[in-house]
Scaffold this motif. Structure first.
Motif, PDB file in Angstrom:
ATOM      1  N   ILE A 157      32.213  57.803  24.540  1.00 47.01           N
ATOM      2  CA  ILE A 157      33.517  57.135  24.506  1.00 47.01           C
ATOM      3  C   ILE A 157      34.116  57.051  25.909  1.00 47.01           C
ATOM      4  O   ILE A 157      34.635  56.009  26.317  1.00 47.01           O
ATOM      5  N   GLY A 158      34.053  58.143  26.641  1.00 45.59           N
ATOM      6  CA  GLY A 158      34.683  58.186  27.959  1.00 45.59           C
ATOM      7  C   GLY A 158      34.095  57.201  28.943  1.00 45.59           C
ATOM      8  O   GLY A 158      34.820  56.615  29.755  1.00 45.59           O
ATOM      9  N   SER A 159      32.774  56.987  28.909  1.00 45.31           N
ATOM     10  CA  SER A 159      32.162  56.049  29.852  1.00 45.31           C
ATOM     11  C   SER A 159      32.683  54.629  29.634  1.00 45.31           C
ATOM     12  O   SER A 159      32.919  53.892  30.598  1.00 45.31           O
ATOM     13  N   ARG A 160      32.904  54.230  28.380  1.00 44.84           N
ATOM     14  CA  ARG A 160      33.455  52.891  28.115  1.00 44.84           C
ATOM     15  C   ARG A 160      34.949  52.835  28.450  1.00 44.84           C
ATOM     16  O   ARG A 160      35.432  51.830  28.967  1.00 44.84           O
ATOM     17  N   TRP A 161      35.666  53.900  28.148  1.00 42.07           N
ATOM     18  CA  TRP A 161      37.112  53.892  28.397  1.00 42.07           C
ATOM     19  C   TRP A 161      37.416  53.780  29.885  1.00 42.07           C
ATOM     20  O   TRP A 161      38.299  53.026  30.290  1.00 42.07           O
ATOM     21  N   TYR A 184      35.520  52.440  32.136  1.00 41.17           N
ATOM     22  CA  TYR A 184      35.122  51.097  32.568  1.00 41.17           C
ATOM     23  C   TYR A 184      36.203  50.073  32.222  1.00 41.17           C
ATOM     24  O   TYR A 184      36.580  49.237  33.050  1.00 41.17           O
ATOM     25  N   TYR A 185      36.737  50.136  31.001  1.00 44.04           N
ATOM     26  CA  TYR A 185      37.753  49.165  30.582  1.00 44.04           C
ATOM     27  C   TYR A 185      39.092  49.387  31.296  1.00 44.04           C
ATOM     28  O   TYR A 185      39.780  48.432  31.650  1.00 44.04           O
ATOM     29  N   THR A 186      39.481  50.627  31.534  1.00 48.35           N
ATOM     30  CA  THR A 186      40.742  50.882  32.237  1.00 48.35           C
ATOM     31  C   THR A 186      40.673  50.424  33.691  1.00 48.35           C
ATOM     32  O   THR A 186      41.664  49.950  34.238  1.00 48.35           O
ATOM     33  N   ALA A 187      39.508  50.533  34.318  1.00 48.73           N
ATOM     34  CA  ALA A 187      39.368  50.042  35.690  1.00 48.73           C
ATOM     35  C   ALA A 187      39.473  48.524  35.740  1.00 48.73           C
ATOM     36  O   ALA A 187      40.005  47.953  36.698  1.00 48.73           O
ATOM     37  N   ALA A 188      38.970  47.852  34.694  1.00 45.91           N
ATOM     38  CA  ALA A 188      39.035  46.386  34.662  1.00 45.91           C
ATOM     39  C   ALA A 188      40.429  45.880  34.304  1.00 45.91           C
ATOM     40  O   ALA A 188      40.819  44.779  34.709  1.00 45.91           O
ATOM     41  N   LYS A 189      41.202  46.664  33.547  1.00 43.84           N
ATOM     42  CA  LYS A 189      42.534  46.244  33.094  1.00 43.84           C
ATOM     43  C   LYS A 189      43.631  47.143  33.660  1.00 43.84           C
ATOM     44  O   LYS A 189      44.655  47.373  33.011  1.00 43.84           O
ATOM     45  N   VAL A 190      43.444  47.630  34.879  1.00 48.59           N
ATOM     46  CA  VAL A 190      44.397  48.589  35.430  1.00 48.59           C
ATOM     47  C   VAL A 190      45.773  47.977  35.626  1.00 48.59           C
ATOM     48  O   VAL A 190      46.786  48.692  35.622  1.00 48.59           O
ATOM     49  N   ASP A 191      45.866  46.643  35.780  1.00 46.23           N
ATOM     50  CA  ASP A 191      47.166  46.001  35.971  1.00 46.23           C
ATOM     51  C   ASP A 191      47.892  45.759  34.654  1.00 46.23           C
ATOM     52  O   ASP A 191      49.046  45.316  34.663  1.00 46.23           O
ATOM     53  N   LEU A 192      47.266  46.054  33.508  1.00 45.71           N
ATOM     54  CA  LEU A 192      47.893  45.803  32.214  1.00 45.71           C
ATOM     55  C   LEU A 192      48.325  47.079  31.497  1.00 45.71           C
ATOM     56  O   LEU A 192      49.216  47.031  30.653  1.00 45.71           O
ATOM     57  N   ILE A 193      47.703  48.202  31.800  1.00 45.15           N
ATOM     58  CA  ILE A 193      47.982  49.433  31.066  1.00 45.15           C
ATOM     59  C   ILE A 193      49.172  50.158  31.677  1.00 45.15           C
ATOM     60  O   ILE A 193      49.564  49.904  32.824  1.00 45.15           O
ATOM     61  N   ILE A 234      35.957  52.983  21.168  1.00 43.57           N
ATOM     62  CA  ILE A 234      35.300  53.627  20.037  1.00 43.57           C
ATOM     63  C   ILE A 234      34.535  52.600  19.199  1.00 43.57           C
ATOM     64  O   ILE A 234      33.407  52.848  18.764  1.00 43.57           O
ATOM     65  N   GLN A 235      35.138  51.439  18.970  1.00 46.66           N
ATOM     66  CA  GLN A 235      34.510  50.426  18.116  1.00 46.66           C
ATOM     67  C   GLN A 235      33.210  49.892  18.709  1.00 46.66           C
ATOM     68  O   GLN A 235      32.260  49.593  17.980  1.00 46.66           O
ATOM     69  N   GLU A 236      33.125  49.768  20.029  1.00 43.56           N
ATOM     70  CA  GLU A 236      31.960  49.170  20.671  1.00 43.56           C
ATOM     71  C   GLU A 236      30.910  50.201  21.098  1.00 43.56           C
ATOM     72  O   GLU A 236      29.917  49.833  21.718  1.00 43.56           O
TER      73      GLU A 236
END
Length: 340
Positions: free
Chosen positions: A253-257, A259-268, A307-309
């Motif tokens: 889970i952490g490896s995907r999380w 990755y996604y937070t780095a790509a969407k850091v301006d939205l979270i 988690i879903q992916e």
């Protein structure tokens, strides 16, 4: 007439009494004699028996029932199990503390950041990488062949053909020498120096990027503990199948999380998202639900998507038999905080 009858009766009664007394004495002597014989007979000792005891292997240490879960870092695992099994984890760990004990809890005392979680060391996160594929080493190329100039070309004297072995006897005379060139011809020819060949340098290859494993972000937190043993911060934990399987799920889970937070850091935004879900025997996810969210919708969406992916591994057999209903319920929290 009555008096002789009375005398006769007395005699018979005396005879009967004497017979009864003798019988009583005889039975008494017989009973006492048999009892004495029973007491005098020595008891037979049982035959000696040889019993071979097979030493059973030491069972693995068991964590106490409903022990709290904790993750042990690879650098803090221990080959030996602790004597006090306080926590359940992915690896064995021995308790130690960097600061003196100030409370009676089973945690190590240390200095660090004030965070809503507990970590014992500092390191940044890194995603898993298989590394670069090493390239084949190119073979060195030969230097270009230099063509000789007209001045460098010299007449090649003609060579006599090699004679057959049976003609060697006829060719033992000294051959006639060639005539030397004239002085004016010798001065006109200029011999060019032979160039020194320059070796071709071997090409240097950039070393391939080594493979790396996933690591989550950890920041050392402040803890006031009760462990008196001094050393690197750690707790008394026992590695169990449940702890090892939970560590696999957290890494996936952490490896995907990350990755996604780095790509969407301006939205979270800063906050915590907590989710709960079930893992079935084949690793499928069931009953995924969000239980808390203090961040925005983008942060919650990334947590659910992580988690879903993710394709989780099946539950191991040694753990599946101990789980109720053949499923594992997991709670996971995703926290984004200001780095200060």
């Amino acid at each position: 007439m009555l008096k002789p009858n009375r005398e006769r009766r007395k005699v018979w009664w005396a005879v009967l009494a004497s017979i009864g007394l003798h019988l009583l004495i005889g039975f008494s002597l017989a009973a006492f004699s048999s009892r004495q014989n029973d007491l005098d007979l020595p008891e037979e000792a049982p035959p000696p028996q040889l019993t071979i005891l097979q030493e059973e292997p030491t069972p693995p240490p068991l964590a106490p029932k409903n022990a709290p879960m904790i993750t042990v870092d690879e650098s803090r695992k221990s080959a030996e199990a602790p004597k006090e099994k306080t926590f359940e984890a992915n690896e064995n760990s021995i308790a130690a503390a960097e600061k003196a004990a100030t409370t009676d809890n089973p945690l190590p005392g240390q200095d660090g950041k004030d965070r809503p979680f507990m970590n014992f060391e500092d390191h940044s996160n890194s995603l898993a990488s298989k590394g670069a594929v090493p390239q084949a080493k190119p073979s060195p190329t030969a230097p270009p062949k230099k063509e000789p100039t007209p001045a460098e070309k010299k007449p090649t004297p003609s060579q006599a053909p090699t004679p057959e072995p049976n003609q060697l006897a006829l060719l033992t005379q000294t051959p006639t020498p060639f005539a030397s060139p004239a002085p004016d011809q010798q001065n006109n020819e200029t011999v060019a120096p032979t160039p020194t060949p320059t070796p071709t340098p071997e090409p240097t290859n950039t070393p391939p990027t080594p493979a790396s494993a996933y690591r989550d972000f950890q920041q050392k937190t402040i803890v006031r503990g009760g462990i008196s043993n001094r050393g690197r911060s750690g707790v008394n934990a026992v590695g169990t199948p449940l702890g090892r399987y939970k560590k696999q799920l957290e890494d996936a889970i952490g490896s995907r999380w990350y990755y996604y937070t780095a790509a969407k850091v301006d939205l979270i935004t800063i906050g915590t998202t907590s989710v709960t879900f079930d893992i079935l025997a084949d690793g499928a996810v069931s009953n995924l639900r969000m239980t808390e969210n203090t961040a925005n919708e983008a942060s919650a969406s990334i947590a659910l998507r992580s988690i879903q992916e993710t394709k989780f591994p099946p539950i191991p057999e040694d753990l599946l038999n101990a789980l109720p209903d053949g499923r594992f319920t997991m709670e996971e929290s995703f926290t984004i905080f200001a780095n200060r």
